[in-house]
Design an enzyme around this catalytic site. Structure first.
Site, PDB file in Angstrom:
ATOM      1  CG  HIS A  57      16.083  51.873  58.349  1.00 13.81           C
ATOM      2  ND1 HIS A  57      17.254  52.355  57.807  1.00 13.81           N
ATOM      3  CD2 HIS A  57      15.406  52.971  58.773  1.00 13.81           C
ATOM      4  CE1 HIS A  57      17.282  53.671  57.909  1.00 13.81           C
ATOM      5  NE2 HIS A  57      16.158  54.067  58.492  1.00 13.81           N
ATOM      6  CG  HIS A  59      14.064  56.324  62.625  1.00 16.09           C
ATOM      7  ND1 HIS A  59      15.230  57.045  62.778  1.00 16.09           N
ATOM      8  CD2 HIS A  59      14.053  55.879  61.348  1.00 16.09           C
ATOM      9  CE1 HIS A  59      15.898  57.044  61.616  1.00 16.09           C
ATOM     10  NE2 HIS A  59      15.201  56.343  60.735  1.00 16.09           N
ATOM     11  CD  GLN A 154      17.253  62.591  62.024  1.00 16.68           C
ATOM     12  OE1 GLN A 154      16.759  61.499  62.232  1.00 16.68           O
ATOM     13  NE2 GLN A 154      17.452  63.027  60.790  1.00 16.68           N
ATOM     14  CG  HIS A 212      19.386  57.546  57.638  1.00 13.60           C
ATOM     15  ND1 HIS A 212      19.678  56.841  58.768  1.00 13.60           N
ATOM     16  CD2 HIS A 212      18.023  57.600  57.559  1.00 13.60           C
ATOM     17  CE1 HIS A 212      18.546  56.483  59.366  1.00 13.60           C
ATOM     18  NE2 HIS A 212      17.527  56.931  58.647  1.00 13.60           N
ATOM     19  CD  GLU A 215      15.458  59.185  53.761  1.00 12.40           C
ATOM     20  OE1 GLU A 215      16.192  59.448  54.732  1.00 12.40           O
ATOM     21  OE2 GLU A 215      14.280  58.818  53.877  1.00 12.40           O
ATOM     22  CG  ASP A 311      12.471  55.152  57.537  1.00 11.93           C
ATOM     23  OD1 ASP A 311      13.308  55.108  58.455  1.00 11.93           O
ATOM     24  OD2 ASP A 311      12.487  56.038  56.665  1.00 11.93           O
TER      25      ASP A 311
HETATM   26 FE   FE2 Z   1      15.480  56.110  58.557  1.00  9.20          FE
END
Ligand code: FE2
Length: 417
Positions: A57, A59, A154, A212, A215, A311
């Site tokens: 995981h 980005h 997102q 996701h 979170e 992450d």
């Molecule tokens: Fe993430």
């Protein structure tokens, strides 16, 4: 090439690992050769060999953007999303700019022994240039790294006016995994719909799913139960991952008990992101502040697959990070109260075999005869010391070729003891 006197992670004894071309030809008890005089031999002197690290995981399209157009002052997930959205309006990046940042981040990961990565990619931008960039990067780095792409809406699947359309387009363009962010949708109902839609699209396009999920430090955020229940009903749990699930740390125990019954049956995977979530969560708490990590220890004890990831590498959500997963494991063990002996000596499974299961790597992964010669060597002969000293990766071998070699630092001390 022959790796002499190797210790294999989790196994006793020393071994000679013979590599023929791109394959591990044989693994035999060490003949105690020193490697001297043989150009093809590397004497590991008991150092640990493992399969390559797996980053489940990250980005990569966000990497190395921290501070532009501004720093995240609150340190929260939500300010991170705002800054990224502003950045897209202000900083006009080309596809090539995004590629260059992603490649720099991948180089950091390769240095630290990673050869498999799952990266989420923002597909809220109508140009989808981030996805185009990462699709090209995926092809270009294949000799050194396997990359899986998650189409991440997102700015929300239903919160963004074109969220659904863009997600489907991204899957048609070649994203491997369907993403989601239900806790960011405007209502509970939209969040639930977004999870159901993600699974529906995964079925339609034969993709994996990585959400996701929850979170947030809100004990009422319960999209995980929706994800697990739907995956169970469809019988596709092994293709589904719940990332973050930090709200689980705030659930009451009675509800968690019931939830775990579903999780055990659903057979979905979990990714915990200790460094990022220690940083991001608890931001709206006064004291005491919550750690904001999912129940890693309890999930593992229940037989649920959990892996650790980083992450971020310097982005609006997390200002640090350099691709080093052993550091993530060391911090994660602390944060999850897993600093007991048994968890320490098996901890690297969190960034090797467990991550491989999450990514759906079914065959050829592991230090075994007949497998691809994709291996790493860390600078220690002890599973325990690997964590205590955060042992660096001294070799990364891919398809039988050394792609990374690191000489450990040498220290001279002038002290009388
Ligand atoms: Fe993430």
């Amino acid at each position: 090439m022959i790796l002499q006197n190797a210790k294999i992670y989790g196994q006793a004894g020393k071994w000679d690992i013979a590599i023929n071309g791109e394959e591990i030809k044989s693994i035999t008890p060490a003949a105690n050769n020193s490697g001297d005089g043989d150009d093809n031999a590397v004497d590991l002197n008991g150092k640990i060999v493992l399969p390559p690290f797996v980053e489940p995981h990250i980005h990569l399209d966000y990497a190395l953007t921290a501070g532009t157009p501004r720093w995240n002052k609150s340190g929260s997930v939500f300010e991170g999303i705002e800054i990224w959205s502003e950045r897209k309006q202000i900083v006009k990046e080309t596809k090539e700019d995004i590629k260059q940042r992603a490649l720099k981040a991948i180089k950091m990961q390769i240095k630290h022994g990673i050869q498999h990565v799952r990266t989420h990619v923002d597909v809220s931008d109508p140009t989808l240039k981030g996805l185009e960039a990462l699709l090209e990067v995926k092809e270009e780095v294949k000799p050194w790294m396997d990359v899986q792409l998650v189409a991440l809406p997102q700015e929300g699947l239903y919160t963004h006016p074109k969220g659904e359309e863009l997600l489907e387009k991204a899957l048609k363009m070649g994203a491997d995994v369907v993403g989601g962010i239900p806790h960011y949708e405007l209502t509970r109902e939209d969040g639930v719909r977004s999870v159901i839609k993600a699974l529906e699209l995964a079925e339609k396009y034969e993709k994996l799913v990585d959400i996701h999920c929850d979170e947030i430090d809100d004990e009422q955020s319960r999209y995980l139960e929706v994800l697990a229940a739907e995956a169970l009903k469809l019988g596709i749990g092994d293709r589904v991952t719940a990332s973050h699930t930090t709200a689980m740390a705030s659930y009451n125990d009675a509800y968690t008990y019931k939830l775990f019954q579903t999780l055990k049956k659903a057979n979905i995977h979990f990714v915990a992101l200790p460094k990022a979530n220690l940083h991001l969560q608890g931001r709206f708490d006064n004291y005491p502040k919550r750690r904001g990590l999912t129940r890693v220890k309890e999930l593992l004890e229940a037989g649920v697959n959990v892996s650790f990831g980083l992450d971020s590498i310097m982005d609006p959500w997390y200002p640090l990070g350099d691709g080093n997963l052993i550091h993530v494991v060391e911090i994660g063990l602390h944060a999850c109260h897993m600093t007991d002996y048994d968890n320490i000596v098996t901890a690297l499974e969190l960034i090797t075999t467990n991550g491989a299961k999450t990514l759906g790597i079914k065959e050829g992964y592991g230090v075994k005869e007949g497998n691809k010669a994709n291996l790493i060597v860390i600078d220690t002969d002890s599973e325990y010391e690997a964590i205590r000293t955060q042992a660096p990766v001294i070799y990364s071998i891919r398809n039988g070729e050394i792609i990374v070699e690191t000489k450990p630092a040498e220290t001279t001390m002038n002290v009388p003891f």
